[in-house]
Design an enzyme around this catalytic site. Structure first.
Site, PDB file in Angstrom:
ATOM      1  CD  GLU A 111      76.871  87.430 -37.230  1.00 18.31           C
ATOM      2  OE1 GLU A 111      75.774  87.743 -37.716  1.00 18.31           O
ATOM      3  OE2 GLU A 111      77.900  87.258 -37.920  1.00 18.31           O
ATOM      4  CG  HIS A 143      84.330  89.953 -40.809  1.00 19.27           C
ATOM      5  ND1 HIS A 143      84.831  89.168 -41.836  1.00 19.27           N
ATOM      6  CD2 HIS A 143      83.443  89.173 -40.141  1.00 19.27           C
ATOM      7  CE1 HIS A 143      84.251  87.971 -41.788  1.00 19.27           C
ATOM      8  NE2 HIS A 143      83.420  87.943 -40.765  1.00 19.27           N
ATOM      9  CG  ASN A 156      81.812  83.398 -34.257  1.00 20.80           C
ATOM     10  OD1 ASN A 156      82.962  83.747 -33.987  1.00 20.80           O
ATOM     11  ND2 ASN A 156      81.343  83.367 -35.496  1.00 20.80           N
ATOM     12  CG  ASP A 205      87.419  89.362 -44.011  1.00 17.25           C
ATOM     13  OD1 ASP A 205      87.089  90.164 -43.112  1.00 17.25           O
ATOM     14  OD2 ASP A 205      86.589  88.743 -44.700  1.00 17.25           O
ATOM     15  CD  GLU A 230      82.765  84.639 -39.229  1.00 18.68           C
ATOM     16  OE1 GLU A 230      82.423  85.594 -39.949  1.00 18.68           O
ATOM     17  OE2 GLU A 230      81.949  83.939 -38.613  1.00 18.68           O
TER      18      GLU A 230
HETATM   19  O1  G3I Z   1      73.118  79.885 -52.845  1.00 17.12           O
HETATM   20  C1  G3I Z   1      72.398  81.009 -53.360  1.00 17.12           C
HETATM   21  C2  G3I Z   1      72.212  80.876 -54.837  1.00 17.12           C
HETATM   22  O2  G3I Z   1      71.410  79.758 -55.099  1.00 17.12           O
HETATM   23  C3  G3I Z   1      71.565  82.168 -55.359  1.00 17.12           C
HETATM   24  O3  G3I Z   1      71.473  82.103 -56.735  1.00 17.12           O
HETATM   25  C4  G3I Z   1      72.389  83.374 -54.975  1.00 17.12           C
HETATM   26  C5  G3I Z   1      71.737  84.693 -55.400  1.00 17.12           C
HETATM   27  O4  G3I Z   1      72.020  85.739 -54.504  1.00 17.12           O
HETATM   28  O5  G3I Z   1      72.522  83.388 -53.572  1.00 17.12           O
HETATM   29  C6  G3I Z   1      73.176  82.256 -53.049  1.00 17.12           C
HETATM   30  O6  G3I Z   1      73.234  82.388 -51.656  1.00 17.12           O
HETATM   31  C7  G3I Z   1      74.181  83.309 -51.165  1.00 17.12           C
HETATM   32  C8  G3I Z   1      75.095  82.552 -50.222  1.00 17.12           C
HETATM   33  O7  G3I Z   1      75.979  83.448 -49.606  1.00 17.12           O
HETATM   34  C9  G3I Z   1      75.910  81.476 -50.938  1.00 17.12           C
HETATM   35  O8  G3I Z   1      76.739  82.064 -51.891  1.00 17.12           O
HETATM   36  C10 G3I Z   1      73.457  84.410 -50.414  1.00 17.12           C
HETATM   37  O9  G3I Z   1      72.701  85.208 -51.333  1.00 17.12           O
HETATM   38  C11 G3I Z   1      74.447  85.276 -49.689  1.00 17.12           C
HETATM   39  O10 G3I Z   1      73.729  86.187 -48.853  1.00 17.12           O
HETATM   40  C12 G3I Z   1      75.330  84.416 -48.813  1.00 17.12           C
HETATM   41  O11 G3I Z   1      76.269  85.268 -48.192  1.00 17.12           O
HETATM   42  C13 G3I Z   1      76.946  84.706 -47.095  1.00 17.12           C
HETATM   43  C14 G3I Z   1      76.645  85.523 -45.840  1.00 17.12           C
HETATM   44  O12 G3I Z   1      77.393  84.996 -44.773  1.00 17.12           O
HETATM   45  C15 G3I Z   1      75.182  85.492 -45.478  1.00 17.12           C
HETATM   46  O13 G3I Z   1      74.940  86.255 -44.366  1.00 17.12           O
HETATM   47  C16 G3I Z   1      78.439  84.751 -47.405  1.00 17.12           C
HETATM   48  O14 G3I Z   1      78.738  83.877 -48.474  1.00 17.12           O
HETATM   49  C17 G3I Z   1      79.224  84.331 -46.156  1.00 17.12           C
HETATM   50  O15 G3I Z   1      80.590  84.579 -46.374  1.00 17.12           O
HETATM   51  C18 G3I Z   1      78.764  85.144 -44.955  1.00 17.12           C
HETATM   52  O16 G3I Z   1      79.458  84.690 -43.828  1.00 17.12           O
HETATM   53  C19 G3I Z   1      79.208  85.389 -42.602  1.00 17.12           C
HETATM   54  C20 G3I Z   1      79.337  84.391 -41.487  1.00 17.12           C
HETATM   55  O17 G3I Z   1      78.499  83.284 -41.708  1.00 17.12           O
HETATM   56  C21 G3I Z   1      79.009  85.033 -40.143  1.00 17.12           C
HETATM   57  N1  G3I Z   1      79.817  86.204 -39.930  1.00 17.12           N
HETATM   58  C22 G3I Z   1      79.823  87.191 -41.010  1.00 17.12           C
HETATM   59  C23 G3I Z   1      80.202  86.517 -42.331  1.00 17.12           C
HETATM   60  C24 G3I Z   1      80.302  87.550 -43.445  1.00 17.12           C
HETATM   61  O18 G3I Z   1      79.063  88.140 -43.693  1.00 17.12           O
END
Ligand code: G3I
Length: 336
Positions: free
Chosen positions: A153, A230, A194, A261, A259
């Site tokens: 990105e 996405h 990517n 969806d 990715e």
């Molecule tokens: O692990 C912490 C946890 O300890 C905490 O309590 C909780 C509270 O918000 O957050 C948890 O972390 C979260 C993490 O996912 C794990 O669940 C983050 O807040 C959350 O922001 C994070 O989101 C991820 C996101 O990337 C971050 O940018 C999504 O799961 C994940 O699906 C998403 O994936 C991205 C790809 O890497 C890149 N392309 C886009 C895609 C979708 O956004």
């Protein structure tokens, strides 16, 4: 003909028996999705979900690649400098090794989900820390990762470079440097750049095209371009998606749908599910239309676990299976 018919009847009978026995529903009488194509068929997974028996059994049955959803990101693996946490990444790589799956590593250099301590580093130190990070993480899993999203990105929607700390402190060359470090760290992994919103022909995908063409011309070790995909039913299918895959392939690069969806504005109804199915099928077909489109990976396979509702309030149901792991029309469309 008779044989095909009776195989299908047997599969239907097995499905009915499994439902009666209360087991996870077999996805399709047509057999697993991964067996329907010579493309890699993958899903993102969170390590914790591998402990859910029904989730794990559908994952194992339907897919032949896993991408760690968050577990290999820098903020997760090295939250504090030189303090490493490999537990989630190890769990996913071990699952893959034990179940004959490949792994897509995700991701090494990204403006998001990097640890805060990087912000305190000046250019020279950051440059060597990035090299070290690539070395350490790729080295740990050397030979076990089919493909890596090395750089993620880096573009804005208008095609300019995103002003991440990597861009600002290291300059344009951080991309080429990352690929060179990555090749040295694990020569057997395919190395990808990517991005999202780079599906159709637009300013951002033009910027991606121009960059990878120039990297190839300079002899930078890059093997492929990941197109996240996405999508949302309300925006329709990106125009020129196939043409874009074709032009990247023509540079001698692999292309991966990394990715996919297709989110829906809730509540779900049959019409929206059908629209979603059509869009999934278009992605599937566009990838299969180009020999060098080698992978079709979804960003989660079940509505039970998806990043979408948390990021887009009011939207969801973006996956191939519902939250009870029943195949949706989208699944049946790509695996009839
Ligand atoms: O692990 C912490 C946890 O300890 C905490 O309590 C909780 C509270 O918000 O957050 C948890 O972390 C979260 C993490 O996912 C794990 O669940 C983050 O807040 C959350 O922001 C994070 O989101 C991820 C996101 O990337 C971050 O940018 C999504 O799961 C994940 O699906 C998403 O994936 C991205 C790809 O890497 C890149 N392309 C886009 C895609 C979708 O956004």
């Amino acid at each position: 003909m008779m044989l095909r018919l009776s195989t299908r009847l047997l599969a239907i009978a097995a499905a009915a028996a499994a439902i009666a026995a209360g087991q996870a529903v077999p996805a399709s009488a047509a057999g697993p999705l991964k067996d329907k194509t010579n493309r890699v068929v993958g899903s993102a997974v969170a390590a914790q979900n591998l402990n859910q028996a029904d989730f794990r059994s559908v994952l194992t049955r339907e897919f032949d690649n896993v991408t760690p959803e968050n577990e290999m990101k820098w903020a997760v693996v090295e939250p504090n400098r030189n303090q490493f946490n490999w537990s989630g990444a190890d769990a996913i790589v071990n699952y893959a090794q034990q179940n004959g799956k490949t792994v897509r590593g995700h991701t090494l250099v990204w403006h998001s989900q990097y640890p805060g301590w990087l912000n305190n580093l000046g250019g020279n130190e950051l440059r060597s820390v990035v090299q070290q990070h690539i070395n350490t993480e790729m080295g740990r899993y050397r030979g076990k990762i089919r493909a890596w999203d090395v750089v993620n990105e880096i573009f804005e929607e208008n095609g300019s470079r995103r002003q991440s700390i990597f861009q600002q402190r290291l300059g344009d060359n951080f991309v080429a440097d990352a690929f060179r470090a990555a090749r040295a760290a694990d020569p057997s992994a395919k190395l990808y750049i990517n991005d999202y919103n780079t599906e159709g022909m637009n300013a951002k995908s033009n910027a991606m095209y121009n960059l990878v063409r120039s990297l190839k011309q300079q002899g930078v070790p890059i093997d492929g371009v990941g197109i996240q995909t996405h999508l949302a039913t309300r925006y329709g299918y990106p125009s020129g998606f196939r043409q874009n895959i074709e032009r990247l392939a023509a540079l001698g690069l692999d292309v991966a749908i990394t990715e996919a969806d297709v989110r829906i504005q809730l509540p779900v109804d049959q019409n929206k599910l059908n629209q979603q199915a059509t869009m999934y099928k278009q992605i599937w077909d566009d990838c299969h239309a180009v020999a060098r489109c080698v992978e079709f990976t979804v960003w989660g396979f079940t509505d039970r676990h998806s990043w979408v509702p948390g990021t887009f309030p009011g939207e969801g149901a973006a996956c191939l299976f519902d939250s009870n792991l029943r195949p949706k029309p989208a699944y049946n469309r790509i695996n009839p």
